[in-house]
Design a protein around this motif. Structure first.
Motif, PDB file in Angstrom:
ATOM      1  N   LEU A 275       1.223  -1.612   0.055  1.00 25.58           N
ATOM      2  CA  LEU A 275       0.109  -0.069  -0.321  1.00 25.58           C
ATOM      3  C   LEU A 275       1.359   1.047   0.317  1.00 25.58           C
ATOM      4  O   LEU A 275       1.745   1.429   0.836  1.00 25.58           O
ATOM      5  N   PHE A 276       0.479   2.213  -0.800  1.00 20.92           N
ATOM      6  CA  PHE A 276       0.811   3.820  -0.759  1.00 20.92           C
ATOM      7  C   PHE A 276       1.308   4.119   0.318  1.00 20.92           C
ATOM      8  O   PHE A 276       1.430   4.714   0.783  1.00 20.92           O
ATOM      9  N   GLY A 277      -0.769   4.350   1.103  1.00 19.43           N
ATOM     10  CA  GLY A 277      -0.578   5.630   1.871  1.00 19.43           C
ATOM     11  C   GLY A 277      -2.602   4.293   2.641  1.00 19.43           C
ATOM     12  O   GLY A 277      -3.107   4.195   1.798  1.00 19.43           O
ATOM     13  N   ALA A 278      -2.973   4.609   3.448  1.00 15.74           N
ATOM     14  CA  ALA A 278      -3.740   4.264   3.977  1.00 15.74           C
ATOM     15  C   ALA A 278      -4.485   5.666   4.452  1.00 15.74           C
ATOM     16  O   ALA A 278      -3.485   6.679   5.762  1.00 15.74           O
ATOM     17  N   ALA A 279      -5.793   5.749   4.819  1.00 22.44           N
ATOM     18  CA  ALA A 279      -6.082   7.285   5.986  1.00 22.44           C
ATOM     19  C   ALA A 279      -7.238   6.511   6.066  1.00 22.44           C
ATOM     20  O   ALA A 279      -8.523   6.128   5.775  1.00 22.44           O
ATOM     21  N   PHE A 280      -7.837   7.065   8.018  1.00 22.04           N
ATOM     22  CA  PHE A 280      -8.454   6.304   8.566  1.00 22.04           C
ATOM     23  C   PHE A 280      -8.666   7.557   9.621  1.00 22.04           C
ATOM     24  O   PHE A 280      -8.413   8.223  10.252  1.00 22.04           O
ATOM     25  N   ASP A 281     -10.539   7.543   9.511  1.00 23.04           N
ATOM     26  CA  ASP A 281     -11.362   8.037  10.684  1.00 23.04           C
ATOM     27  C   ASP A 281     -12.166   6.976  11.422  1.00 23.04           C
ATOM     28  O   ASP A 281     -11.987   7.814  12.140  1.00 23.04           O
ATOM     29  N   VAL A 282     -11.832   6.095  11.278  1.00 26.50           N
ATOM     30  CA  VAL A 282     -12.734   5.152  12.736  1.00 26.50           C
ATOM     31  C   VAL A 282     -11.341   4.237  12.484  1.00 26.50           C
ATOM     32  O   VAL A 282     -10.714   3.828  11.849  1.00 26.50           O
ATOM     33  N   PHE A 283     -11.601   3.431  13.915  1.00 24.84           N
ATOM     34  CA  PHE A 283     -10.409   2.618  14.040  1.00 24.84           C
ATOM     35  C   PHE A 283     -11.275   1.553  14.564  1.00 24.84           C
ATOM     36  O   PHE A 283     -12.439   1.616  14.955  1.00 24.84           O
ATOM     37  N   ILE A 288      -7.142   5.717  19.764  1.00 26.36           N
ATOM     38  CA  ILE A 288      -6.662   4.483  19.716  1.00 26.36           C
ATOM     39  C   ILE A 288      -5.361   4.165  21.087  1.00 26.36           C
ATOM     40  O   ILE A 288      -4.860   4.991  21.651  1.00 26.36           O
ATOM     41  N   PRO A 289      -5.200   3.626  21.365  1.00 30.08           N
ATOM     42  CA  PRO A 289      -4.363   2.775  22.366  1.00 30.08           C
ATOM     43  C   PRO A 289      -3.273   3.384  22.499  1.00 30.08           C
ATOM     44  O   PRO A 289      -2.707   4.015  20.752  1.00 30.08           O
ATOM     45  N   ARG A 291       0.151   2.957  22.625  1.00 28.29           N
ATOM     46  CA  ARG A 291       1.367   1.523  21.886  1.00 28.29           C
ATOM     47  C   ARG A 291       0.416   0.993  20.923  1.00 28.29           C
ATOM     48  O   ARG A 291       1.017   0.320  19.838  1.00 28.29           O
ATOM     49  N   SER A 292      -0.232   2.173  19.805  1.00 24.52           N
ATOM     50  CA  SER A 292      -0.926   1.101  18.284  1.00 24.52           C
ATOM     51  C   SER A 292       0.224   1.636  17.684  1.00 24.52           C
ATOM     52  O   SER A 292       0.455   2.061  17.572  1.00 24.52           O
ATOM     53  N   ARG A 293      -0.122  -0.443  16.394  1.00 20.11           N
ATOM     54  CA  ARG A 293       1.088   0.416  15.708  1.00 20.11           C
ATOM     55  C   ARG A 293       0.587   1.660  14.781  1.00 20.11           C
ATOM     56  O   ARG A 293       1.168   2.186  13.877  1.00 20.11           O
ATOM     57  N   LEU A 294      -0.457   1.785  14.801  1.00 18.39           N
ATOM     58  CA  LEU A 294      -1.282   3.323  14.236  1.00 18.39           C
ATOM     59  C   LEU A 294      -0.861   4.351  14.028  1.00 18.39           C
ATOM     60  O   LEU A 294      -0.327   5.355  13.499  1.00 18.39           O
ATOM     61  N   LEU A 295       0.214   4.326  15.233  1.00 21.45           N
ATOM     62  CA  LEU A 295       1.163   5.034  15.947  1.00 21.45           C
ATOM     63  C   LEU A 295       2.131   5.929  15.075  1.00 21.45           C
ATOM     64  O   LEU A 295       3.059   6.491  15.279  1.00 21.45           O
ATOM     65  N   SER A 296       2.900   4.563  14.748  1.00 22.12           N
ATOM     66  CA  SER A 296       4.368   4.708  14.371  1.00 22.12           C
ATOM     67  C   SER A 296       4.111   4.164  13.605  1.00 22.12           C
ATOM     68  O   SER A 296       5.345   4.114  12.646  1.00 22.12           O
ATOM     69  N   THR A 297       3.285   3.775  12.264  1.00 17.85           N
ATOM     70  CA  THR A 297       3.660   3.294  10.505  1.00 17.85           C
ATOM     71  C   THR A 297       3.512   4.267   9.653  1.00 17.85           C
ATOM     72  O   THR A 297       2.505   5.081   9.859  1.00 17.85           O
ATOM     73  N   PRO A 298       4.526   4.129   9.160  1.00 19.99           N
ATOM     74  CA  PRO A 298       4.404   5.151   7.823  1.00 19.99           C
ATOM     75  C   PRO A 298       3.797   5.100   6.840  1.00 19.99           C
ATOM     76  O   PRO A 298       2.744   4.334   6.811  1.00 19.99           O
ATOM     77  N   GLY A 299       2.937   5.956   6.484  1.00 20.84           N
ATOM     78  CA  GLY A 299       1.574   6.479   5.351  1.00 20.84           C
ATOM     79  C   GLY A 299       0.748   6.280   5.940  1.00 20.84           C
ATOM     80  O   GLY A 299      -0.078   6.094   5.111  1.00 20.84           O
ATOM     81  N   VAL A 300       0.566   6.359   7.408  1.00 21.34           N
ATOM     82  CA  VAL A 300      -0.908   6.310   7.605  1.00 21.34           C
ATOM     83  C   VAL A 300      -1.983   7.524   7.892  1.00 21.34           C
ATOM     84  O   VAL A 300      -0.712   8.396   8.424  1.00 21.34           O
ATOM     85  N   VAL A 301      -2.929   8.339   7.715  1.00 16.98           N
ATOM     86  CA  VAL A 301      -3.102   9.587   7.842  1.00 16.98           C
ATOM     87  C   VAL A 301      -4.294   9.656   8.892  1.00 16.98           C
ATOM     88  O   VAL A 301      -5.640   8.619   8.450  1.00 16.98           O
ATOM     89  N   MET A 302      -4.843  10.054   9.524  1.00 18.28           N
ATOM     90  CA  MET A 302      -5.942   9.869  10.390  1.00 18.28           C
ATOM     91  C   MET A 302      -6.351  11.346  11.074  1.00 18.28           C
ATOM     92  O   MET A 302      -5.784  11.886  11.550  1.00 18.28           O
ATOM     93  N   THR A 303      -7.549  10.933  11.338  1.00 16.64           N
ATOM     94  CA  THR A 303      -8.364  11.685  12.094  1.00 16.64           C
ATOM     95  C   THR A 303      -9.068  11.038  12.691  1.00 16.64           C
ATOM     96  O   THR A 303      -9.757   9.682  12.689  1.00 16.64           O
ATOM     97  N   PRO A 304      -9.987  11.578  14.128  1.00 13.66           N
ATOM     98  CA  PRO A 304     -10.615  10.816  15.115  1.00 13.66           C
ATOM     99  C   PRO A 304     -11.614  10.889  15.465  1.00 13.66           C
ATOM    100  O   PRO A 304     -12.488  11.327  16.115  1.00 13.66           O
ATOM    101  N   HIS A 305     -12.199  10.181  13.703  1.00 17.99           N
ATOM    102  CA  HIS A 305     -14.391   9.889  13.722  1.00 17.99           C
ATOM    103  C   HIS A 305     -14.463  11.099  13.870  1.00 17.99           C
ATOM    104  O   HIS A 305     -15.975  11.200  14.480  1.00 17.99           O
ATOM    105  N   LEU A 306     -14.291  12.042  13.186  1.00 18.11           N
ATOM    106  CA  LEU A 306     -14.922  13.019  12.740  1.00 18.11           C
ATOM    107  C   LEU A 306     -16.202  13.661  11.051  1.00 18.11           C
ATOM    108  O   LEU A 306     -15.417  14.500  11.221  1.00 18.11           O
ATOM    109  N   ALA A 307     -14.948  12.893  10.591  1.00 20.46           N
ATOM    110  CA  ALA A 307     -15.633  12.766   8.973  1.00 20.46           C
ATOM    111  C   ALA A 307     -16.770  13.140   8.834  1.00 20.46           C
ATOM    112  O   ALA A 307     -17.207  14.412   7.940  1.00 20.46           O
TER     113      ALA A 307
END
Length: 350
Positions: A275-283, A288-289, A291-307
């Motif tokens: 994957l080149f990239g991923a974007a998540f508004d929901v989890f 998000i915990p 120590r979640s991998r979401l917080l350290s994996t490159p290429g992830v764009v995130m927003t806190p369930h506010l779409a």
């Protein structure tokens, strides 16, 4: 006798918005009291047997004494609340689904429940497009580098740049109110749009959108965006095999529900470069915990369930709710009924 209504608002769909909308719908026809729930400053969660609710059963029971109608977004309608509020007859939820209501219990207690489909469809569709662009053009990462004092020319290298929407094939998994608006916006960008949804036909899509099976959509789409509802069939519907079927260097977007996606599989694919990239508004877990991998994996764009968060969404929710209250008081059929309690709510008022 004036009907008593509780406006159990929160800090998004506020009690004031709810009451103002009701007063426009039925001027002088109701007596409204207020209860303010703590969401979103306090995350929603499970309350007794219902999900994604805010506040407590006890405070809601106290506020509902002698009340016939409750209008809310997040208040928990549970068996315990229903058992202790015998005057309640209508519970209006300003959300796309009545997830914070025990519908079986409401039906047994003779309480009609309504919801507000489509209230946030425009906001979520626009946010979805923004997330596609943010992931494909690495906007958050480059912005963060600039804030850190780094001017990184390597982002311009061929292997580091992402796709354009124009000319790309974008696959939409699910084609409800939000998916339809996303497709329309993508058409303006010049994207080719594929849809996978077992509940629609090609005739409903028109010539600009192609209906395909999920497997074909995954194989052909440079960008895949999830828009399905969570059911027993859709939980975990996108996992490692489905992501592996996507083209090398594609983008995955989820602004629907966390339960649709295996996040570890998505993060594995980002780490390998599939994957080149991923974007998540929901989890899968919110918040998000730490120590979640979401917080350290490159290429992830995130927003806190506010779409779905926009001023228009809040006003839409209040207006849809007020319309249902008006129908109930006039003895008309409810438009967005979530359960059945026999005769139309308010029938006895005729």
């Amino acid at each position: 006798m004036t009907t008593r209504i509780l406006a159990a608002g929160d800090h998004f769909v506020t009690s004031e918005l709810l009451i103002n909308a009701i007063e426009r719908e039925i001027p002088g026809g109701a007596s409204c009291s207020r209860l303010t729930l703590p969401w979103p400053t306090v995350p929603f969660g499970r309350v007794a047997e219902v999900d994604e609710a805010s506040g407590s059963e006890d405070e809601l029971v106290a506020a509902l004494q002698g009340v016939e109608i409750c209008v809310t977004q997040m208040a928990p309608l549970t068996e315990a609340v229903l058992a202790q509020c015998p005057d309640l007859r209508l519970f209006c939820i300003g959300r796309g689904g009545p997830v914070n209501a025990n519908l079986d219990a409401a039906t047994r207690h003779g309480v009609a429940v309504t919801y507000a489909p489509g209230r946030n469809s425009t906001a979520t569709a626009e946010h979805t497009i923004a997330m596609m662009l943010a992931a494909a053009r690495r906007i958050p990462a480059t912005h963060g580098d600039l804030l850190a004092g780094q001017w990184r020319g390597d982002y311009y290298m061929y292997d580091q740049v992402g796709p354009e929407l124009e000319g790309s094939t974008v696959g939409l998994v699910g084609y409800g109110a939000i998916g339809r608006k996303v497709a329309r916006i993508l058409g303006g960008f010049g994207a080719r749009v594929l849809v996978s949804d077992p509940y629609i036909t090609q005739d409903e899509l028109g010539d600009s959108v192609e209906l395909v099976q999920l497997e074909e959509l995954l194989h052909r789409s440079r960008i895949v965006s999830l828009h399905a509802r969570v059911t027993d069939e859709t939980v975990g519907m996108i996992g490692a095999p489905e992501i592996a079927a996507m083209p090398q260097g594609s983008v995955l977007v989820n602004c629907a529900r966390g339960a649709l996606l295996n996040y570890d599989a998505a993060l594995d694919a980002l780490e390998t470069g599939h994957l080149f990239g991923a974007a998540f508004d929901v989890f899968a877990e919110e918040p998000i915990p730490a120590r979640s991998r979401l917080l350290s994996t490159p290429g992830v764009v995130m927003t806190p369930h506010l779409a779905g968060s926009s001023k228009e969404t809040a006003h839409n929710a209040a207006a849809i709710i007020a319309g249902e209250v008006g129908r109930y008081l006039r003895g008309d059929d409810l438009q967005y009924r979530a359960n059945s309690v026999g005769e139309p709510a308010g029938q006895a008022r005729r």
